[in-house]
Design a protein around this motif. Sequence first.
Motif, PDB file in Angstrom:
ATOM      1  N   LYS A 109     -16.801  14.723  14.634  1.00 48.39           N
ATOM      2  CA  LYS A 109     -17.245  13.156  14.144  1.00 48.39           C
ATOM      3  C   LYS A 109     -17.989  12.767  12.798  1.00 48.39           C
ATOM      4  CE  LYS A 109     -20.784   9.483  14.895  1.00 48.39           C
ATOM      5  NZ  LYS A 109     -20.950   9.420  13.036  1.00 48.39           N
ATOM      6  N   GLU A 110     -18.382  14.176  11.795  1.00 52.47           N
ATOM      7  CA  GLU A 110     -18.602  14.510  10.651  1.00 52.47           C
ATOM      8  C   GLU A 110     -17.526  14.662   9.664  1.00 52.47           C
ATOM      9  OE1 GLU A 110     -22.006  15.761  13.590  1.00 52.47           O
ATOM     10  OE2 GLU A 110     -19.819  16.706  13.295  1.00 52.47           O
ATOM     11  N   GLU A 111     -16.202  15.275  10.543  1.00 51.75           N
ATOM     12  CA  GLU A 111     -15.355  14.819   9.633  1.00 51.75           C
ATOM     13  C   GLU A 111     -14.794  13.552   9.586  1.00 51.75           C
ATOM     14  OE1 GLU A 111     -12.931  18.888  10.313  1.00 51.75           O
ATOM     15  OE2 GLU A 111     -13.579  18.242  11.735  1.00 51.75           O
ATOM     16  N   VAL A 112     -14.930  12.877  10.246  1.00 54.10           N
ATOM     17  CA  VAL A 112     -14.348  11.598  10.613  1.00 54.10           C
ATOM     18  C   VAL A 112     -15.160  10.150   9.729  1.00 54.10           C
ATOM     19  CG1 VAL A 112     -14.103   9.365  11.908  1.00 54.10           C
ATOM     20  CG2 VAL A 112     -12.906  11.879  12.998  1.00 54.10           C
ATOM     21  N   ASP A 113     -16.290  11.081  10.038  1.00 52.55           N
ATOM     22  CA  ASP A 113     -17.525   9.752   8.632  1.00 52.55           C
ATOM     23  C   ASP A 113     -17.017  10.149   7.337  1.00 52.55           C
ATOM     24  OD1 ASP A 113     -18.847   9.055  11.340  1.00 52.55           O
ATOM     25  OD2 ASP A 113     -20.503   9.986  10.716  1.00 52.55           O
ATOM     26  N   LYS A 114     -16.531  11.280   6.761  1.00 55.38           N
ATOM     27  CA  LYS A 114     -16.032  11.833   5.482  1.00 55.38           C
ATOM     28  C   LYS A 114     -15.024  10.520   4.957  1.00 55.38           C
ATOM     29  CE  LYS A 114     -18.141  15.803   5.699  1.00 55.38           C
ATOM     30  NZ  LYS A 114     -18.003  17.370   5.113  1.00 55.38           N
ATOM     31  N   GLY A 115     -13.870   9.668   6.063  1.00 56.38           N
ATOM     32  CA  GLY A 115     -12.581   9.672   6.118  1.00 56.38           C
ATOM     33  C   GLY A 115     -11.868   9.807   7.087  1.00 56.38           C
ATOM     34  N   HIS A 116     -10.984   8.721   7.071  1.00 57.25           N
ATOM     35  CA  HIS A 116      -9.886   9.039   8.482  1.00 57.25           C
ATOM     36  C   HIS A 116      -9.089   7.887   7.656  1.00 57.25           C
ATOM     37  CE1 HIS A 116     -12.224   5.431   9.356  1.00 57.25           C
ATOM     38  NE2 HIS A 116     -10.771   4.271   9.690  1.00 57.25           N
ATOM     39  N   ILE A 117      -7.908   8.051   9.103  1.00 55.38           N
ATOM     40  CA  ILE A 117      -6.269   7.343   8.842  1.00 55.38           C
ATOM     41  C   ILE A 117      -6.485   6.624   8.928  1.00 55.38           C
ATOM     42  CG2 ILE A 117      -3.848   7.280   9.058  1.00 55.38           C
ATOM     43  CD1 ILE A 117      -4.107  10.969   9.239  1.00 55.38           C
ATOM     44  N   PRO A 118      -6.829   5.233   8.421  1.00 52.77           N
ATOM     45  CA  PRO A 118      -6.648   4.034   8.827  1.00 52.77           C
ATOM     46  C   PRO A 118      -5.831   3.615  10.395  1.00 52.77           C
ATOM     47  CG  PRO A 118      -6.252   3.487   6.539  1.00 52.77           C
ATOM     48  CD  PRO A 118      -5.442   4.610   7.197  1.00 52.77           C
ATOM     49  N   GLY A 119      -6.720   3.097  11.751  1.00 50.37           N
ATOM     50  CA  GLY A 119      -5.905   3.013  12.194  1.00 50.37           C
ATOM     51  C   GLY A 119      -6.208   3.705  13.495  1.00 50.37           C
ATOM     52  N   SER A 120      -5.945   5.089  13.623  1.00 49.44           N
ATOM     53  CA  SER A 120      -6.688   5.988  14.372  1.00 49.44           C
ATOM     54  C   SER A 120      -7.499   5.668  14.949  1.00 49.44           C
ATOM     55  CB  SER A 120      -6.942   7.092  13.387  1.00 49.44           C
ATOM     56  OG  SER A 120      -8.250   7.483  12.111  1.00 49.44           O
ATOM     57  N   VAL A 121      -7.972   6.927  16.087  1.00 47.14           N
ATOM     58  CA  VAL A 121      -9.036   6.959  16.988  1.00 47.14           C
ATOM     59  C   VAL A 121      -9.167   7.968  16.991  1.00 47.14           C
ATOM     60  CG1 VAL A 121      -9.055   6.138  19.390  1.00 47.14           C
ATOM     61  CG2 VAL A 121      -8.080   5.109  18.670  1.00 47.14           C
ATOM     62  N   TYR A 132       4.466  13.530   6.813  1.00 50.87           N
ATOM     63  CA  TYR A 132       3.675  12.508   6.679  1.00 50.87           C
ATOM     64  C   TYR A 132       4.932  11.174   6.639  1.00 50.87           C
ATOM     65  CZ  TYR A 132       2.065   9.865   2.678  1.00 50.87           C
ATOM     66  OH  TYR A 132       1.166   8.618   2.278  1.00 50.87           O
ATOM     67  N   LYS A 133       5.062  11.486   5.555  1.00 52.65           N
ATOM     68  CA  LYS A 133       7.069   9.934   5.746  1.00 52.65           C
ATOM     69  C   LYS A 133       7.010   9.504   6.704  1.00 52.65           C
ATOM     70  CE  LYS A 133      11.448   9.753   4.928  1.00 52.65           C
ATOM     71  NZ  LYS A 133      12.659  10.617   4.621  1.00 52.65           N
ATOM     72  N   ASP A 134       7.294  10.267   8.568  1.00 49.78           N
ATOM     73  CA  ASP A 134       7.515   9.848   9.157  1.00 49.78           C
ATOM     74  C   ASP A 134       6.382   8.757   9.602  1.00 49.78           C
ATOM     75  OD1 ASP A 134      10.354  10.086   9.072  1.00 49.78           O
ATOM     76  OD2 ASP A 134       9.504  12.341  10.991  1.00 49.78           O
ATOM     77  N   LEU A 135       4.659   9.393   9.356  1.00 54.78           N
ATOM     78  CA  LEU A 135       4.135   8.788  10.711  1.00 54.78           C
ATOM     79  C   LEU A 135       3.618   7.150  10.001  1.00 54.78           C
ATOM     80  CD1 LEU A 135       1.295   8.789  12.008  1.00 54.78           C
ATOM     81  CD2 LEU A 135       0.205  10.091  10.353  1.00 54.78           C
ATOM     82  N   LYS A 136       3.682   7.909   8.105  1.00 57.80           N
ATOM     83  CA  LYS A 136       3.603   6.698   7.252  1.00 57.80           C
ATOM     84  C   LYS A 136       4.428   5.051   7.745  1.00 57.80           C
ATOM     85  CE  LYS A 136       1.745   4.991   3.360  1.00 57.80           C
ATOM     86  NZ  LYS A 136       0.390   4.426   2.848  1.00 57.80           N
ATOM     87  N   ALA A 137       6.029   5.361   8.333  1.00 55.73           N
ATOM     88  CA  ALA A 137       6.749   4.441   8.699  1.00 55.73           C
ATOM     89  C   ALA A 137       6.781   3.906   9.524  1.00 55.73           C
ATOM     90  CB  ALA A 137       8.457   5.338   8.375  1.00 55.73           C
ATOM     91  N   LEU A 138       6.098   4.742  11.097  1.00 50.76           N
ATOM     92  CA  LEU A 138       5.065   4.333  12.022  1.00 50.76           C
ATOM     93  C   LEU A 138       4.172   3.315  12.117  1.00 50.76           C
ATOM     94  CD1 LEU A 138       5.651   6.934  14.182  1.00 50.76           C
ATOM     95  CD2 LEU A 138       7.052   5.229  14.602  1.00 50.76           C
ATOM     96  N   LEU A 139       3.701   3.773  11.064  1.00 51.35           N
ATOM     97  CA  LEU A 139       2.228   3.154  10.845  1.00 51.35           C
ATOM     98  C   LEU A 139       2.187   1.785  10.516  1.00 51.35           C
ATOM     99  CD1 LEU A 139      -0.059   5.550   9.353  1.00 51.35           C
ATOM    100  CD2 LEU A 139      -0.561   4.342  11.578  1.00 51.35           C
ATOM    101  N   GLY A 140       3.353   1.502   9.377  1.00 52.94           N
ATOM    102  CA  GLY A 140       3.762   0.665   9.286  1.00 52.94           C
ATOM    103  C   GLY A 140       4.493  -0.262   9.623  1.00 52.94           C
ATOM    104  N   GLN A 141       5.185  -0.100  10.640  1.00 53.57           N
ATOM    105  CA  GLN A 141       6.354  -0.745  11.758  1.00 53.57           C
ATOM    106  C   GLN A 141       5.493  -0.516  13.037  1.00 53.57           C
ATOM    107  OE1 GLN A 141       9.688   1.038  10.943  1.00 53.57           O
ATOM    108  NE2 GLN A 141       9.676   2.803  13.021  1.00 53.57           N
ATOM    109  N   ASN A 142       5.217  -0.146  13.719  1.00 55.85           N
ATOM    110  CA  ASN A 142       4.928  -0.191  15.102  1.00 55.85           C
ATOM    111  C   ASN A 142       3.199  -0.431  15.997  1.00 55.85           C
ATOM    112  OD1 ASN A 142       4.923   1.187  17.932  1.00 55.85           O
ATOM    113  ND2 ASN A 142       6.287   2.988  17.939  1.00 55.85           N
TER     114      ASN A 142
END
Length: 119
Positions: free
Chosen positions: A32-44, A11-21
Motif C-alpha cells: 500500500k505504501e508503494e501504491v500511495d506514492k504512485g500507480h499505473i492508471p486503471g490498476s487494481v 511497456y509498449k504492449d501494455l500501453k497499447a492494451l490500456l488504450g484499447q481494451n
Amino acid sequence: MASSVTKDISYKDLKALLGQNQNLLLVDVRTKEEVDKGHIPGSVHIPVDTVEAAFAMAPEDFKCKYGVTKPPQDAPELVFHCQLGRRGLNATNKAHQLGYVNARNYAGGYKEWSEKEGK
C-alpha cells in the motif's frame, strides 16, 4: 492459442492494451505504501501475499472487495505488476497455478512505467 501467450508483457504492449481494451485487468501487487506514492492508471491493488486468496474468491466477493469484476480463468488480458518485476512474476505464477492460463507479468514494473511516463 494459449500456448502462444508469453508470461511477460512489454511497456509498449501494455500501453497499447490500456488504450484499447476495456477487459484488461491490471493488478498492482506492491505494498500500500508503494501504491500511495504512485500507480499505473486503471490498476487494481491486490498485494502479492493476497493474490492467491483473492483469485480463489467467489466472483461476488472479489467484486465487493476490489470493486472490479473477477476475470474468468481464460481471460485474455490479466496482467500483474510490481515495482521491478519479481513480485509481479510471483503473482503471475500463482494465477497460472489457479488456472489463469493467460496471466502475464509486466516485467518492467512501475519503475519502468514511471520513467517512460515522465512521472
